[in-house]
Design a protein around this motif. Sequence first.
Motif, PDB file in Angstrom:
ATOM      1  N   GLN A 107       0.367  -0.295  18.604  1.00  0.00           N
ATOM      2  CA  GLN A 107       1.788  -0.601  18.796  1.00  0.00           C
ATOM      3  C   GLN A 107       2.507  -0.870  17.476  1.00  0.00           C
ATOM      4  OE1 GLN A 107       2.854  -3.179  22.117  1.00  0.00           O
ATOM      5  NE2 GLN A 107       0.806  -2.972  22.965  1.00  0.00           N
ATOM      6  N   LYS A 108       1.786  -1.459  16.524  1.00  0.00           N
ATOM      7  CA  LYS A 108       2.403  -1.768  15.219  1.00  0.00           C
ATOM      8  C   LYS A 108       2.687  -0.501  14.414  1.00  0.00           C
ATOM      9  CE  LYS A 108       0.774  -6.433  14.184  1.00  0.00           C
ATOM     10  NZ  LYS A 108      -0.186  -7.221  13.382  1.00  0.00           N
ATOM     11  N   HIS A 109       1.987   0.588  14.740  1.00  0.00           N
ATOM     12  CA  HIS A 109       2.132   1.841  13.980  1.00  0.00           C
ATOM     13  C   HIS A 109       2.716   2.969  14.824  1.00  0.00           C
ATOM     14  CE1 HIS A 109      -0.843  -0.490  11.691  1.00  0.00           C
ATOM     15  NE2 HIS A 109      -0.284   0.090  10.643  1.00  0.00           N
ATOM     16  N   PRO A 142      -7.669   2.722  12.429  1.00  0.00           N
ATOM     17  CA  PRO A 142      -6.609   1.703  12.420  1.00  0.00           C
ATOM     18  C   PRO A 142      -5.709   1.882  11.187  1.00  0.00           C
ATOM     19  CG  PRO A 142      -8.703   0.703  12.982  1.00  0.00           C
ATOM     20  CD  PRO A 142      -9.009   2.118  12.594  1.00  0.00           C
ATOM     21  N   GLY A 143      -4.414   1.669  11.406  1.00  0.00           N
ATOM     22  CA  GLY A 143      -3.450   1.812  10.302  1.00  0.00           C
ATOM     23  C   GLY A 143      -2.825   3.191  10.231  1.00  0.00           C
ATOM     24  N   THR A 144      -3.407   4.159  10.970  1.00  0.00           N
ATOM     25  CA  THR A 144      -2.847   5.519  10.991  1.00  0.00           C
ATOM     26  C   THR A 144      -1.557   5.527  11.797  1.00  0.00           C
ATOM     27  OG1 THR A 144      -5.076   6.436  10.927  1.00  0.00           O
ATOM     28  CG2 THR A 144      -3.336   7.924  11.635  1.00  0.00           C
ATOM     29  N   ILE A 145      -0.550   6.242  11.287  1.00  0.00           N
ATOM     30  CA  ILE A 145       0.712   6.366  12.040  1.00  0.00           C
ATOM     31  C   ILE A 145       0.461   7.193  13.289  1.00  0.00           C
ATOM     32  CG2 ILE A 145       3.003   7.457  12.011  1.00  0.00           C
ATOM     33  CD1 ILE A 145       3.233   6.656   9.092  1.00  0.00           C
ATOM     34  N   ILE A 146       1.064   6.746  14.394  1.00  0.00           N
ATOM     35  CA  ILE A 146       0.981   7.504  15.641  1.00  0.00           C
ATOM     36  C   ILE A 146       2.407   7.633  16.178  1.00  0.00           C
ATOM     37  CG2 ILE A 146       0.322   5.344  16.816  1.00  0.00           C
ATOM     38  CD1 ILE A 146      -0.977   8.460  18.262  1.00  0.00           C
ATOM     39  N   SER A 147       2.787   8.846  16.560  1.00  0.00           N
ATOM     40  CA  SER A 147       4.161   9.009  17.050  1.00  0.00           C
ATOM     41  C   SER A 147       4.212  10.004  18.196  1.00  0.00           C
ATOM     42  CB  SER A 147       5.098   9.444  15.915  1.00  0.00           C
ATOM     43  OG  SER A 147       4.865  10.784  15.539  1.00  0.00           O
ATOM     44  N   MET A 166       0.842  -1.199   0.000  1.00  0.00           N
ATOM     45  CA  MET A 166       0.000   0.000   0.000  1.00  0.00           C
ATOM     46  C   MET A 166       0.881   1.254   0.000  1.00  0.00           C
ATOM     47  SD  MET A 166      -2.361   1.058   3.268  1.00  0.00           S
ATOM     48  CE  MET A 166      -1.717   2.399   4.205  1.00  0.00           C
ATOM     49  N   THR A 167       0.524   2.225  -0.837  1.00  0.00           N
ATOM     50  CA  THR A 167       1.266   3.489  -0.867  1.00  0.00           C
ATOM     51  C   THR A 167       0.665   4.416   0.180  1.00  0.00           C
ATOM     52  OG1 THR A 167       1.643   3.206  -3.223  1.00  0.00           O
ATOM     53  CG2 THR A 167       2.015   5.398  -2.320  1.00  0.00           C
ATOM     54  N   ARG A 168       1.511   4.845   1.086  1.00  0.00           N
ATOM     55  CA  ARG A 168       1.033   5.710   2.170  1.00  0.00           C
ATOM     56  C   ARG A 168       1.301   7.165   1.793  1.00  0.00           C
ATOM     57  NH1 ARG A 168      -0.013   4.708   7.615  1.00  0.00           N
ATOM     58  NH2 ARG A 168       0.720   2.555   7.585  1.00  0.00           N
ATOM     59  N   ARG A 169       0.290   8.013   1.906  1.00  0.00           N
ATOM     60  CA  ARG A 169       0.472   9.444   1.626  1.00  0.00           C
ATOM     61  C   ARG A 169       0.024  10.249   2.839  1.00  0.00           C
ATOM     62  NH1 ARG A 169      -0.913   7.567  -3.471  1.00  0.00           N
ATOM     63  NH2 ARG A 169       0.760   7.938  -4.994  1.00  0.00           N
ATOM     64  N   ILE A 170       0.725  11.331   3.104  1.00  0.00           N
ATOM     65  CA  ILE A 170       0.365  12.189   4.243  1.00  0.00           C
ATOM     66  C   ILE A 170      -0.274  13.456   3.693  1.00  0.00           C
ATOM     67  CG2 ILE A 170       1.200  13.426   6.283  1.00  0.00           C
ATOM     68  CD1 ILE A 170       1.496  10.378   6.531  1.00  0.00           C
ATOM     69  N   LYS A 171      -1.598  13.523   3.827  1.00  0.00           N
ATOM     70  CA  LYS A 171      -2.312  14.724   3.373  1.00  0.00           C
ATOM     71  C   LYS A 171      -2.688  15.613   4.567  1.00  0.00           C
ATOM     72  CE  LYS A 171      -5.283  12.234   0.579  1.00  0.00           C
ATOM     73  NZ  LYS A 171      -5.042  10.919   0.419  1.00  0.00           N
ATOM     74  N   LYS A 172      -2.892  14.934   5.716  1.00  0.00           N
ATOM     75  CA  LYS A 172      -3.333  15.681   6.897  1.00  0.00           C
ATOM     76  C   LYS A 172      -2.719  15.066   8.152  1.00  0.00           C
ATOM     77  CE  LYS A 172      -7.568  17.770   8.678  1.00  0.00           C
ATOM     78  NZ  LYS A 172      -9.022  17.904   8.503  1.00  0.00           N
ATOM     79  N   VAL A 173      -2.226  15.907   9.049  1.00  0.00           N
ATOM     80  CA  VAL A 173      -1.677  15.408  10.319  1.00  0.00           C
ATOM     81  C   VAL A 173      -2.389  16.088  11.480  1.00  0.00           C
ATOM     82  CG1 VAL A 173       0.630  14.984   9.342  1.00  0.00           C
ATOM     83  CG2 VAL A 173       0.181  17.146  10.512  1.00  0.00           C
ATOM     84  N   ALA A 174      -2.392  15.411  12.623  1.00  0.00           N
ATOM     85  CA  ALA A 174      -2.889  16.015  13.861  1.00  0.00           C
ATOM     86  C   ALA A 174      -1.709  16.123  14.816  1.00  0.00           C
ATOM     87  CB  ALA A 174      -3.987  15.156  14.474  1.00  0.00           C
ATOM     88  N   VAL A 177      -7.242  11.902   9.785  1.00  0.00           N
ATOM     89  CA  VAL A 177      -5.848  12.277   9.492  1.00  0.00           C
ATOM     90  C   VAL A 177      -5.016  11.035   9.183  1.00  0.00           C
ATOM     91  CG1 VAL A 177      -6.070  14.289  11.024  1.00  0.00           C
ATOM     92  CG2 VAL A 177      -4.910  12.231  11.864  1.00  0.00           C
ATOM     93  N   ASP A 178      -3.823  11.279   8.606  1.00  0.00           N
ATOM     94  CA  ASP A 178      -2.939  10.176   8.210  1.00  0.00           C
ATOM     95  C   ASP A 178      -1.828   9.927   9.223  1.00  0.00           C
ATOM     96  OD1 ASP A 178      -4.186  10.014   5.498  1.00  0.00           O
ATOM     97  OD2 ASP A 178      -3.381  12.047   5.370  1.00  0.00           O
ATOM     98  N   TRP A 179      -1.676  10.875  10.148  1.00  0.00           N
ATOM     99  CA  TRP A 179      -0.572  10.753  11.127  1.00  0.00           C
ATOM    100  C   TRP A 179      -0.977  11.569  12.346  1.00  0.00           C
ATOM    101  CZ3 TRP A 179       5.160  12.117   9.435  1.00  0.00           C
ATOM    102  CH2 TRP A 179       6.033  11.968  10.521  1.00  0.00           C
ATOM    103  N   VAL A 180      -0.919  10.963  13.514  1.00  0.00           N
ATOM    104  CA  VAL A 180      -1.199  11.664  14.773  1.00  0.00           C
ATOM    105  C   VAL A 180       0.112  11.763  15.544  1.00  0.00           C
ATOM    106  CG1 VAL A 180      -2.500  11.657  16.942  1.00  0.00           C
ATOM    107  CG2 VAL A 180      -3.531  10.673  14.876  1.00  0.00           C
ATOM    108  N   MET A 181       0.484  12.987  15.935  1.00  0.00           N
ATOM    109  CA  MET A 181       1.729  13.155  16.687  1.00  0.00           C
ATOM    110  C   MET A 181       1.455  13.803  18.033  1.00  0.00           C
ATOM    111  SD  MET A 181       5.250  15.112  15.629  1.00  0.00           S
ATOM    112  CE  MET A 181       5.155  14.482  13.985  1.00  0.00           C
ATOM    113  N   GLU A 182       1.972  13.168  19.074  1.00  0.00           N
ATOM    114  CA  GLU A 182       1.815  13.703  20.435  1.00  0.00           C
ATOM    115  C   GLU A 182       3.041  14.542  20.781  1.00  0.00           C
ATOM    116  OE1 GLU A 182       3.707  13.816  23.871  1.00  0.00           O
ATOM    117  OE2 GLU A 182       3.904  11.748  23.129  1.00  0.00           O
TER     118      GLU A 182
END
Length: 801
Positions: free
Chosen positions: A153-155, A128-133, A1-9, A101-106
Amino acid sequence: MTRRIKKVAIIGSGIMGSGIACHFANIGVEVLLLDIVPRELNDKEKAKGLTLEDKVVRNRLVNDALTASLKSKPSPIYNQKFADRITTGNIEDDLHKIKDVDWVMEVVVERLDIKQQVFEQVEKYRTPGTIISSNTSGIPIKFMNEGRSEDFQKHFAVTHFFNPPRYLRLFEVVPGPQCKQEVTDFLMMYGEKFLGKTSVLAKDTPAFIGNRIGIFGIQSLFHQVKELGLTIEEVDKLTGPVIGRPKSATFRTVDVVGLDTLVHVANGLYENCPNDEAHELFKLPDFIETMMKNKWLGSKTGQGFYKKTVNAEGKKEILSLDLNTMEYRSKQRAKFATLELTKTIDKPIDRFKVLVGGKDKAGEFYRKNFAAMFAYVQNRIPEISDELYRIDDAMKAGFGWENGPFEIWDAIGVEKGIELMRAEGKEPAAWVTEMVSNGETSFYTVKDGATYYYDVPAKKQTKKPGQDAFIILDNIRESKQVFKNSGVVVEDLGDGILNVEFQSKMNTIGGDVLAGLNKAIDMAEKDYQGLVVGNQAANFSVGANIGMIFMMAVEQEYDELNMAIKYFQDTMMRMRYSSIPTISAPHGMTLGGGCELSMHADKVVAAAETYIGLVEFGVGVIPGGGGSKEFALRAADSFKKGDVELNVLQEYFLTIGMAKVATSAYEAFDLGILQKGKDVVVVNKDRQIAEAKKHALMLAEAGYTQPPRRKDIKVLGKQALGMFLVGTDSMEAAHYISEHDKKIANKLAYVMAGGDLSEPTRVTEQYLLDIEREAFLSLCTERKTLERIQHMLKTGKPLRN
């Protein structure tokens, strides 16, 4: 799957959270920035009769934080318009929006309990599947993973930015124990390609790589400073630009970052690294304890190692802290015989051998300092990294070092480094001893234009990954050189494209650089397909060699000066009207002549961090290398039916007259220096030369033809000149500008109006160049212009006279 980041939180809008939000907005990503709801009303809100339920109150913390960030200097954002890409909200009302969103960052406060509460809330809404960092700088991932779902945990990884996120290039990626390899690979790629960072894969160890080594280096200095009887000015002199480190060196950097921040990380390392052989070094010396008690934390509290004051004469003065008396005193000048020996050595990497051989206190300092650093970094493999190049990359990108510890060790010599360590009672690590006994004499080698590093587990030199997207000029300069003089090196980039790399001091443009440019165009027209003008120094070019102009003007060698200016103009015209495509690749400071050169290329491939402008007014002249002509031409090209043409021309006039400098490549479009639809921006400077080559090839392969010289430039004559002269008169009358400022502005007005023609007329480019040169030359006969040039040469600052 091609992952694209269009929106982040981004959750947490403090200095780091807002800065990271701005940097995502910089690269065109939509951002949702969230923070907590205030617990009580402030005085303003009470006066307005607002309640805790009002949206404006509920979003106050996040909005205030973002506003403060956008006002800060240097700016966290490439262009203020990009702030529209950031939407603010609060965790209670808006957290559900993270499902899109495609990525959630704390990026919340460094407390595990608070982070765990945030992650629990995030799990409720995250798709599910969204990157979290997390942007933590030290909390172990296993604790943050506790109670989290398998998909979480996987993401999940740590993505550690350094402050300020726009400017510091280090992006540490620390995958969680269950993090999928594809997520790690994606984050590493995204950091490099999209965020313009140096992505460094780190292990989940205290303070990761950058801060572990960086804080060790600072703490080591803290303990050495008294032992060697050095002042803070002396340490800052020894640890600044002379060894390829930022001007702020050591103590000034701590003042800027904040002593409390440093102490927090150092205490964390002391508590969490009990088995570190340098454990006791992370203990704070007495003077730091005193400073913490007194709240002398640096810039944020008005005093730290340095203190700004106003003296008895009312002048601003910077005082220094005496570490023996713990009292502030006037700054003392630091001078060392060893440093004098390096004055003729241009590159810091070539100075290290001389520095460690010094017979004075400076030499002793460097021997002790490097011995401690080499001993420490060798022992961090494999603890914090399996690969030594990651340690070097982290220090260069996170702390602004020109060379990493292993590169410095190489420069001194591996055997010599071992000798320095042994003199300080430290032994080489087993892997270093083994490397030397196997006949390996350096940590790095260059082969076929690529960098190889000593791979500790494999016990051999291995090609450093990720280089294929880059062209590293240091690696190809000798093997691919096709021409060289004292001003430039011309390299063959392959595929029929040449590169001209400036080699003068600060990349100023003088006779040799112009000769080199002309020679490169000759060669490219004869045997190649295109030409790139680019380098990988700190700055593209600070402009024409004003020292040369000053000498000619003082000696009244006006014929020679006229010829020199004409040579500059003619070279710019060759950039524009050669039979091959020319690409300029500016970055860093691109001022005066450097800006003019870029404006005359067929295309500009600019680094996002390009500070570009026509600043000649600061030295009492107008742009004389085609810059004044070019702005008159661009104004004419932008005239549209129904425009008030005078107003359009005035915008361009003011950009030169106010010596405006774009603080990013994106701002340069607004100033008319870069052109929309033609010029492009590269966020990762390391990719810039490769990208410029690509654009040169594209133009060549599309069937590039030599453009015809312009004879159709509409100038407005007396109509424009009259308006400009009235404007400069009123500016002088209101004391906004000096008499000499007015004289320079009137000369510029004459050029941009096309002279005092009785009506709007179509003129040739050469006509404008001739009157530009005449105006430039006449200003060089003015005493006040010579005073301005002399002041700039002496102080590096403009003079208002």
